[in-house]
Design a protein around this motif. Structure first.
Motif, PDB file in Angstrom:
ATOM      1  N   GLU A  12      41.265  38.986  63.574  1.00 34.27           N
ATOM      2  CA  GLU A  12      41.739  37.268  62.971  1.00 34.27           C
ATOM      3  C   GLU A  12      43.274  37.435  62.507  1.00 34.27           C
ATOM      4  OE1 GLU A  12      38.897  38.954  62.473  1.00 34.27           O
ATOM      5  OE2 GLU A  12      37.408  37.668  63.223  1.00 34.27           O
ATOM      6  N   PHE A  52      37.005  50.744  60.402  1.00 36.38           N
ATOM      7  CA  PHE A  52      36.556  49.163  59.854  1.00 36.38           C
ATOM      8  C   PHE A  52      34.874  49.202  59.754  1.00 36.38           C
ATOM      9  CE2 PHE A  52      40.327  48.456  62.203  1.00 36.38           C
ATOM     10  CZ  PHE A  52      40.909  47.369  61.601  1.00 36.38           C
ATOM     11  N   GLU A 110      33.696  44.963  63.454  1.00 39.39           N
ATOM     12  CA  GLU A 110      34.545  43.576  63.162  1.00 39.39           C
ATOM     13  C   GLU A 110      33.802  42.509  63.143  1.00 39.39           C
ATOM     14  OE1 GLU A 110      38.692  43.064  63.800  1.00 39.39           O
ATOM     15  OE2 GLU A 110      38.863  44.746  65.203  1.00 39.39           O
ATOM     16  N   SER A 111      34.428  41.242  62.955  1.00 47.45           N
ATOM     17  CA  SER A 111      34.243  39.970  63.200  1.00 47.45           C
ATOM     18  C   SER A 111      32.667  39.744  62.958  1.00 47.45           C
ATOM     19  CB  SER A 111      34.530  39.413  64.668  1.00 47.45           C
ATOM     20  OG  SER A 111      36.276  39.831  64.674  1.00 47.45           O
ATOM     21  N   THR A 170      42.973  43.642  61.899  1.00 48.42           N
ATOM     22  CA  THR A 170      41.948  42.946  62.311  1.00 48.42           C
ATOM     23  C   THR A 170      41.997  41.995  63.167  1.00 48.42           C
ATOM     24  OG1 THR A 170      41.644  41.800  60.003  1.00 48.42           O
ATOM     25  CG2 THR A 170      39.992  43.587  60.233  1.00 48.42           C
ATOM     26  N   VAL A 225      34.666  42.273  56.810  1.00 47.58           N
ATOM     27  CA  VAL A 225      35.125  43.674  57.466  1.00 47.58           C
ATOM     28  C   VAL A 225      36.302  44.098  56.422  1.00 47.58           C
ATOM     29  CG1 VAL A 225      36.705  42.469  58.951  1.00 47.58           C
ATOM     30  CG2 VAL A 225      36.097  44.902  59.543  1.00 47.58           C
ATOM     31  N   ARG A 265      35.074  51.043  64.790  1.00 50.37           N
ATOM     32  CA  ARG A 265      35.801  49.727  64.620  1.00 50.37           C
ATOM     33  C   ARG A 265      34.524  48.593  64.739  1.00 50.37           C
ATOM     34  NH1 ARG A 265      40.850  50.036  64.413  1.00 50.37           N
ATOM     35  NH2 ARG A 265      41.025  52.112  65.571  1.00 50.37           N
TER      36      ARG A 265
END
Lengths: 183, 433
Positions: free
Chosen positions: A123, B361, B384-385, A121, B354, B382
C-alpha cells in the motif's frame, strides 16, 4: 537491387543490339523473365529521393510507431535511494539528457512511471512510487519541459525489473521510467 | 445449545481477565475454549446420489473443521455403534456413548420432480432435541459446494456466530498477465476472473453487503477509485475519484461512505466520499488529513466512529487512528520499523497490521483496550495486506512463504494456516461479509 538493375540494363542493351544487328549475334539467349519484370525506369525513380534528401530526425521520429520509439529506450530511467524520492545527482544528468531529447521532439508526450523495491509494503509503495514519478516530473519541469507534456503514474512494487531479492535487485527496482504516449 | 454458548462466553471472560501478553492470548483460544464434539456420520443416500453425497460431505467436513468451534468426532468412533439409518430418529444413547455433543444427520434422496433432496437435522445429543429443525434443500443444477457452505452457515448461525462459508474473497492476480480482480470462495474454490481490462485493477474492498467492490484502476494512464456492482448483470462501474492518483478504498460499516487515499491536492491524504446506493452515486468528498507526509490505507472501526490508517508524517511509517470526521489523531505503532495496511477487526477489539523488522514482514495484532501488541505470524517470509473474516476469527493475508506471493488465511491465535491460491502471483485479498 543495383546489381539487378545493371543486369536489366545490360540485357536490354543486348536486346536492342540484337535487334539492330541481327546477323552478328544470332544465338542471343532470351532475357530472363526476372529481368523482364524489372522495369529500369522505376528503379531509378525510387533511388533518387533517398539519395538527394534524407529524412530529418524529426521526420524519422514521426514515421516510427510509439512501440518502436519506446523499444529504443531513448529516455533513460533514473534510480532512487531506499524509501526516498529525491533526485540523485547522477539522475540529474540522466534527466538533462532526457530533457534534451524532449526539446528536440517537441510533440512527444510522456508518462513517468514510479516503481519501488519489494522492501516497502504494497500500500505504502503506491504512494512512494507516485512521489518518485512526481519528483522526476518536477525536475524535468525545472529544465523547461512543459507540464502538459508529462503525466505520472505509480506501479508500487508490482512491476520489478529484477526478480532477485538482494541489494542489487532492490537498487535496480527503485526507479522512475518513461513511456512515450504521444508524438 | 445454551450450555455450549455459556461455556464459550465463560472462556472469553476468563481471557479478558488475563492481564497480559501474547501467551495468555494464545491460551485462551487453544485451551480456554472447549471445542464442541461434532459427529458427522456418512449421509444416508440412494445409490444414484452417492457422488453428490460424497461431495457435500467433504465440503461440509472441511467447513466444520475450519471453525475450530467444533471438533469433529474421529471417524473410527462411528464403527463402535450401529450406523445411522434414519436421520429423523437417531439412537441418542449410542451417540452419547461415543462422546457426541452435536449430531449432524443427513439424507440425500432422489427428488421425484427431478434432481435431489438434501435433508438434514442438527441434534443436541444430551437433550435429544434438534438444534436446527429438519431442513430440506431441493437442488437440480446447483453448485454442491454452495449447498454444503450454506448448510455450514446455518450451523454457525445456530451457535450465534457470524456465518462465513458462503462469503466471497476478492483478490488481485497477475495469472492472466496484467493485475486484475478475481473472486473465490472462502476456501479458495471457484476462482474466477472478475474484470477484463488491459490495465491493472487493484485494491478491492467489499461493501458491507458483499455486493459492490470499490477498487483502484489504472484506466486512462491514471489511478482512479471506482465502484463495481459485482453480481449485477450490467455490472455498472461508477467512478468515485479520478483527480490525482487514488488508492486503497475502504467502506464505512454502514456502506454510506468510502474512505480512500488520494493525491488530488498534490500530496497523499485520506478522503471520505458520500456514497448513495440504488443506483450507486457519489456525493460530497471531504478531506480528512492535512500534512506533508503520505497518508494511505484507511480502515474503519466497526462502529464507524474512527479510522485507522498509515502515515509517514512523523518520519517513519506508522499506524495512526483518527476520528471519522478527521482530527484527534493518535499513533498506535512505535519503533523505527515500517508499518502499514491496518485493518480493524469486526468486533472492534483489535487492529491487525504489517510491520517490517529486519527485512521480514509479519502481521501484528494491536489490542485496543490494553494497547498491547502481539505478533501474529511467525513465518520467515513477506506477510502483508491483512483483512478480517466476517466473524473476526480468521485473517486473510498475502505471503510469499511458498516462493511466490499467494493468499493465505490464519486464525487470530496464529494457528490454522491455510494457502488458498497457487496460480500466478496473488495479493490484496478482501473478505466479504
Amino acid at each position: 537491387m543495383r546489381k539487378i538493375s545493371m543486369l536489366a540494363l545490360v540485357c536490354l542493351l543486348a536486346v536492342s543490339l540484337g535487334v539492330s544487328c541481327k546477323a552478328k549475334t544470332k544465338p542471343t539467349p532470351p532475357p530472363s523473365p526476372q529481368a523482364q519484370e524489372q522495369p529500369v525506369v522505376e528503379q531509378v525513380k525510387e533511388a533518387v529521393p533517398a539519395e538527394s534528401a534524407p529524412l530529418s530526425e524529426e521526420e524519422l521520429f514521426l514515421k516510427k510507431t510509439l512501440d518502436e520509439i519506446n523499444k529504443e529506450r531513448v529516455l533513460k530511467m533514473v534510480r532512487f535511494d531506499y524509501d526516498k524520492y529525491y533526485i540523485r545527482d547522477e539522475a540529474k544528468l540522466t534527466l538533462e539528457d532526457n530533457a534534451a531529447w524532449l526539446k528536440k521532439f517537441t510533440t512527444a508526450k510522456i508518462l513517468i512511471e514510479g516503481h519501488c523495491d519489494e522492501r516497502g509494503t504494497e500500500e505504502y509503495n503506491l504512494a512512494l512510487g507516485e512521489k518518485r514519478a512526481k519528483s522526476t516530473m518536477e525536475y524535468l519541469l525545472s529544465l523547461g519541459i512543459p507540464a502538459e507534456r508529462m503525466r505520472i503514474i505509480s506501479y508500487g512494487k508490482s512491476q520489478p525489473l529484477d526478480m532477485a531479492h538482494d541489494e542489487t535487485a532492490w537498487a535496480n527496482n527503485r526507479r522512475a521510467q518513461f513511456l512515450v504516449i504521444e508524438k | 445449545m445454551k450450555k455450549h454458548a455459556f461455556v464459550r462466553i465463560a472462556g472469553l471472560l476468563l481471557a479478558a481477565g488475563c492481564a497480559s501478553a501474547q501467551q495468555d492470548f494464545n491460551m485462551r483460544i487453544t485451551e480456554g475454549m472447549p471445542a464442541v464434539s461434532f459427529a458427522l456420520p456418512p449421509f444416508v443416500s440412494s445409490a444414484a446420489a452417492k457422488t453428490e453425497a460424497a461431495e457435500i460431505y467433504s465440503v461440509l467436513e472441511a467447513d466444520i473443521k475450519y471453525t475450530r468451534i467444533f471438533e469433529l468426532l474421529p471417524k473410527s468412533y462411528y464403527g463402535y455403534i450401529r450406523p445411522l439409518l434414519d436421520p429423523n430418529n437417531p439412537d441418542f444413547k449410542e451417540w452419547e456413548s461415543i462422546q457426541t455433543n452435536v449430531l449432524f444427520a443427513a439424507r440425500i434422496e432422489d427428488d421425484p420432480a427431478g434432481g435431489f433432496v438434501f435433508a438434514w437435522v442438527l441434534y443436541d445429543v444430551k437433550s435429544k432435541r434438534p438444534i436446527i429443525a429438519p431442513r430440506r434443500y431441493q437442488y437440480k443444477d446447483k453448485n454442491l459446494r454452495y449447498l454444503a457452505h450454506a448448510t455450514a452457515d446455518e450451523i454457525m448461525k445456530a451457535y450465534g456466530e457470524k456465518p462465513i462459508f458462503t462469503s466471497k474473497i476478492a483478490f488481485v492476480s497477475n495469472r492472466d498477465k496484467n493485475e486484475e480482480l478475481y473472486l473465490m470462495d472462502y476456501d479458495g474454490a471457484n476462482q474466477i476472473r472478475l474484470l477484463y481490462n488491459q490495465v491493472n485493477d487493484s485494491n478491492p474492498a467489499w461493501d458491507p453487503e458483499g455486493k459492490r467492490l470499490a477498487y483502484s484502476s489504472w484506466q486512462n494512464l491514471a489511478v482512479g477509485v471506482y465502484i463495481l456492482d459485482v453480481f449485477e448483470k450490467a455490472r455498472t462501474r461508477v467512478p468515485v475519484s479520478l483527480k490525482g492518483q487514488n488508492y486503497t478504498p475502504a467502506w464505512s460499516p454502514d456502506g454510506k461512505k468510502l474512505a480512500f487515499a488520494s493525491s488530488m491536492s498534490g500530496n497523499h491524504e485520506i478522503y471520505v466520499a458520500d456514497i448513495e446506493a440504488n443506483p450507486t452515486r457519489v456525493g460530497r468528498i471531504k478531506q480528512l488529513t492535512f500534512n506533508p507526509g503520505i497518508d494511505i490505507a484507511p480502515s474503519w472501526s466497526p462502529n464507524g466512529r474512527e479510522i485507522v490508517f498509515t502515515s509517514d508524517r512523523g518520519g517513519t511509517t506508522q499506524i495512526y487512528i483518527m476520528d471519522a470526521e478527521g482530527g484527534n489523531t493518535r499513533r498506535i505503532s512505535f519503533g523505527a520499523n515500517h508499518h502499514d495496511a491496518p485493518a480493524w477487526s469486526p468486533n472492534g477489539d483489535k487492529i491487525v497490521y504489517v510491520a517490517r523488522v529486519d527485512n521480514v514482514f509479519d502481521l501484528y495484532l494491536y489490542n485496543i483496550r490494553s494497547g498491547q501488541i502481539s505478533k501474529l505470524t511467525e513465518i520467515y517470509a513477506r506477510n502483508e495486506s491483512p483483512a478480517w473474516s466476517p466473524d473476526g476469527r480468521h485473517i486473510l493475508f498475502t505471503s510469499n512463504v511458498s516462493g511466490s506471493s499467494q493468499i493465505h488465511t490464519i486464525d487470530v491465535d496464529g494457528r490454522n494456516l491455510r494457502k488458498l491460491t497457487s496460480q500466478g502471483e496473488n495479493k490484496l485479498a478482501d473478505w466479504s461479509n
